[in-house]
Write a protein that holds these residues in place. Structure first.
Motif, mmCIF file in Angstrom:
data_model
loop_
_atom_site.group_PDB
_atom_site.id
_atom_site.type_symbol
_atom_site.label_atom_id
_atom_site.label_comp_id
_atom_site.label_asym_id
_atom_site.label_seq_id
_atom_site.Cartn_x
_atom_site.Cartn_y
_atom_site.Cartn_z
ATOM 1 N N GLN A 49 0.812 -1.228 0.000
ATOM 2 C CA GLN A 49 0.000 0.000 0.000
ATOM 3 C C GLN A 49 0.844 1.277 0.000
ATOM 4 N N PHE A 50 2.154 1.114 -0.022
ATOM 5 C CA PHE A 50 3.092 2.251 -0.132
ATOM 6 C C PHE A 50 2.997 3.249 1.019
ATOM 7 N N ILE A 51 2.656 2.763 2.198
ATOM 8 C CA ILE A 51 2.673 3.618 3.388
ATOM 9 C C ILE A 51 4.130 3.716 3.857
ATOM 10 N N PRO A 52 4.607 4.919 4.183
ATOM 11 C CA PRO A 52 6.017 5.057 4.584
ATOM 12 C C PRO A 52 6.363 4.157 5.771
ATOM 13 N N ALA A 53 7.504 3.484 5.679
ATOM 14 C CA ALA A 53 7.902 2.500 6.698
ATOM 15 C C ALA A 53 7.970 3.124 8.091
ATOM 16 N N ASP A 54 8.386 4.393 8.171
ATOM 17 C CA ASP A 54 8.531 5.008 9.494
ATOM 18 C C ASP A 54 7.185 5.364 10.128
ATOM 19 N N LEU A 55 6.107 5.286 9.346
ATOM 20 C CA LEU A 55 4.784 5.529 9.925
ATOM 21 C C LEU A 55 4.071 4.224 10.290
ATOM 22 N N GLU A 56 4.597 3.132 9.753
ATOM 23 C CA GLU A 56 3.959 1.826 10.010
ATOM 24 C C GLU A 56 4.104 1.438 11.487
ATOM 25 N N ILE A 57 5.241 1.768 12.076
ATOM 26 C CA ILE A 57 5.466 1.512 13.505
ATOM 27 C C ILE A 57 5.225 2.827 14.243
ATOM 28 N N ASP A 58 4.501 2.787 15.353
ATOM 29 C CA ASP A 58 4.281 4.035 16.081
ATOM 30 C C ASP A 58 4.318 3.816 17.590
ATOM 31 N N ARG A 59 4.060 4.885 18.336
ATOM 32 C CA ARG A 59 4.204 4.846 19.791
ATOM 33 C C ARG A 59 3.135 3.989 20.465
ATOM 34 N N TYR A 60 2.066 3.645 19.711
ATOM 35 C CA TYR A 60 1.021 2.802 20.305
ATOM 36 C C TYR A 60 1.423 1.325 20.337
ATOM 37 N N ASP A 61 2.362 0.926 19.492
ATOM 38 C CA ASP A 61 2.712 -0.499 19.417
ATOM 39 C C ASP A 61 3.126 -1.101 20.760
ATOM 40 N N PRO A 62 4.048 -0.468 21.489
ATOM 41 C CA PRO A 62 4.485 -1.111 22.736
ATOM 42 C C PRO A 62 3.397 -1.190 23.809
ATOM 43 N N VAL A 63 2.350 -0.360 23.683
ATOM 44 C CA VAL A 63 1.325 -0.345 24.736
ATOM 45 C C VAL A 63 0.023 -1.021 24.289
ATOM 46 N N SER A 64 0.009 -1.570 23.076
ATOM 47 C CA SER A 64 -1.206 -2.201 22.547
ATOM 48 C C SER A 64 -1.198 -3.711 22.769
ATOM 49 N N GLN A 65 -2.390 -4.295 22.629
ATOM 50 C CA GLN A 65 -2.524 -5.750 22.589
ATOM 51 C C GLN A 65 -2.429 -6.165 21.115
ATOM 52 N N HIS A 66 -1.647 -7.189 20.846
ATOM 53 C CA HIS A 66 -1.435 -7.609 19.457
ATOM 54 C C HIS A 66 -1.905 -9.040 19.233
ATOM 55 N N VAL A 67 -2.551 -9.235 18.096
ATOM 56 C CA VAL A 67 -2.984 -10.584 17.701
ATOM 57 C C VAL A 67 -2.141 -11.005 16.496
ATOM 58 N N LEU A 68 -1.745 -12.270 16.526
ATOM 59 C CA LEU A 68 -0.895 -12.792 15.452
ATOM 60 C C LEU A 68 -1.496 -14.101 14.937
ATOM 61 N N ALA A 69 -1.546 -14.244 13.614
ATOM 62 C CA ALA A 69 -1.975 -15.501 13.001
ATOM 63 C C ALA A 69 -0.752 -16.175 12.406
ATOM 64 N N LEU A 70 -0.578 -17.443 12.758
ATOM 65 C CA LEU A 70 0.572 -18.210 12.263
ATOM 66 C C LEU A 70 0.096 -19.364 11.395
ATOM 67 N N PHE A 71 0.725 -19.528 10.272
ATOM 68 C CA PHE A 71 0.450 -20.640 9.372
ATOM 69 C C PHE A 71 1.766 -21.390 9.173
ATOM 70 N N GLU A 72 1.783 -22.617 9.649
ATOM 71 C CA GLU A 72 3.014 -23.417 9.607
ATOM 72 C C GLU A 72 4.190 -22.651 10.191
ATOM 73 N N GLY A 73 3.934 -21.951 11.280
ATOM 74 C CA GLY A 73 5.004 -21.230 11.977
ATOM 75 C C GLY A 73 5.328 -19.868 11.401
ATOM 76 N N HIS A 74 4.702 -19.534 10.275
ATOM 77 C CA HIS A 74 4.981 -18.240 9.652
ATOM 78 C C HIS A 74 3.860 -17.252 9.959
ATOM 79 N N ALA A 75 4.242 -16.007 10.241
ATOM 80 C CA ALA A 75 3.254 -14.967 10.518
ATOM 81 C C ALA A 75 2.523 -14.601 9.227
ATOM 82 N N VAL A 76 1.184 -14.701 9.265
ATOM 83 C CA VAL A 76 0.404 -14.415 8.052
ATOM 84 C C VAL A 76 -0.717 -13.407 8.285
ATOM 85 N N GLY A 77 -0.927 -13.016 9.547
ATOM 86 C CA GLY A 77 -1.983 -12.050 9.821
ATOM 87 C C GLY A 77 -1.749 -11.395 11.167
#
Ligand code: COA
Length: 160
Positions: A49-77
């Motif tokens: 989607q061409f969003i600048p890489a430095d905006l993809e990570i922000d100050r909310y990440d360390p304080v948020s709850q994160h959900v991860l989907a793994l397929f055969e050990g690989h992150a897919v969602g």
């Protein structure tokens, strides 16, 4: 914090694979899983989607709850819930879309929001994803606005 873990059994309509596959969807600790989380988000938001890489990570990440989907050990969602009840950064690897992974990531995020005693959750939906969120009980609020050149609309859902 790891709260729950679910599996999505895909009797696969995946184009290249014919057997049943298991996707594991869990709430994960950000610091232990940040590489996997950002691998998915970078591929989707930065490369696709061409969003600048430095905006993809922000100050909310360390304080948020994160959900991860793994397929055969690989992150897919992935997706996150901020402390003020905002869902965001919902992304599924392109080759695995329309298999129910995004819905499972969202259902897990809604469960986390309930556990954190939120009465409602809000998100800024990219307009192409409005039907995806509507199927999950969200409704549109207000007008379309542009963020980083992408059309969005605010969507909200009450939690019971
Ligand atoms: N338009 C219409 N319906 C859609 C849709 C779309 N773009 N994407 C998903 N849906 C529907 C599915 O058909 C399915 O409907 P059903 O329950 O009636 O069968 C339902 O939403 C759940 O779909 P699912 O397969 O779980 O979604 P997904 O795994 O493909 O993930 C996104 C959906 C939006 C997360 C994924 O397309 C994505 O990563 N897009 C790029 C990143 C992005 O735009 N994120 C959203 C930012 S606001």
């Amino acid at each position: 914090m790891v709260s729950t873990s679910k599996v999505l059994k895909m009797v696969s309509t995946l184009s290249k694979i014919s057997t049943q596959h298991v996707i594991k969807i869990s709430t994960v600790d950000y610091f232990a899983n940040q590489r996997a989380i950002h691998l998915v988000r970078h591929a989707v938001f930065v490369c696709e989607q061409f969003i600048p890489a430095d905006l993809e990570i922000d100050r909310y990440d360390p304080v948020s709850q994160h959900v991860l989907a793994l397929f055969e050990g690989h992150a897919v969602g992935t997706g996150r819930l901020t402390p003020d009840g905002r869902i965001g950064r919902v992304a599924v690897a392109k080759h695995l879309r329309n298999q129910g992974i995004g819905r499972c990531v969202m259902e897990e995020l809604l469960e986390v929001a309930r556990q954190h005693r939120h009465h409602e959750v809000v998100l800024a939906a990219q307009c192409h994803a409005i039907p995806f969120y509507e199927r999950l009980g969200f409704y549109q609020e207000g007008h379309v606005f542009k963020e980083l050149g992408i059309k969005h609309v605010t969507m909200r859902r009450t939690l019971v």
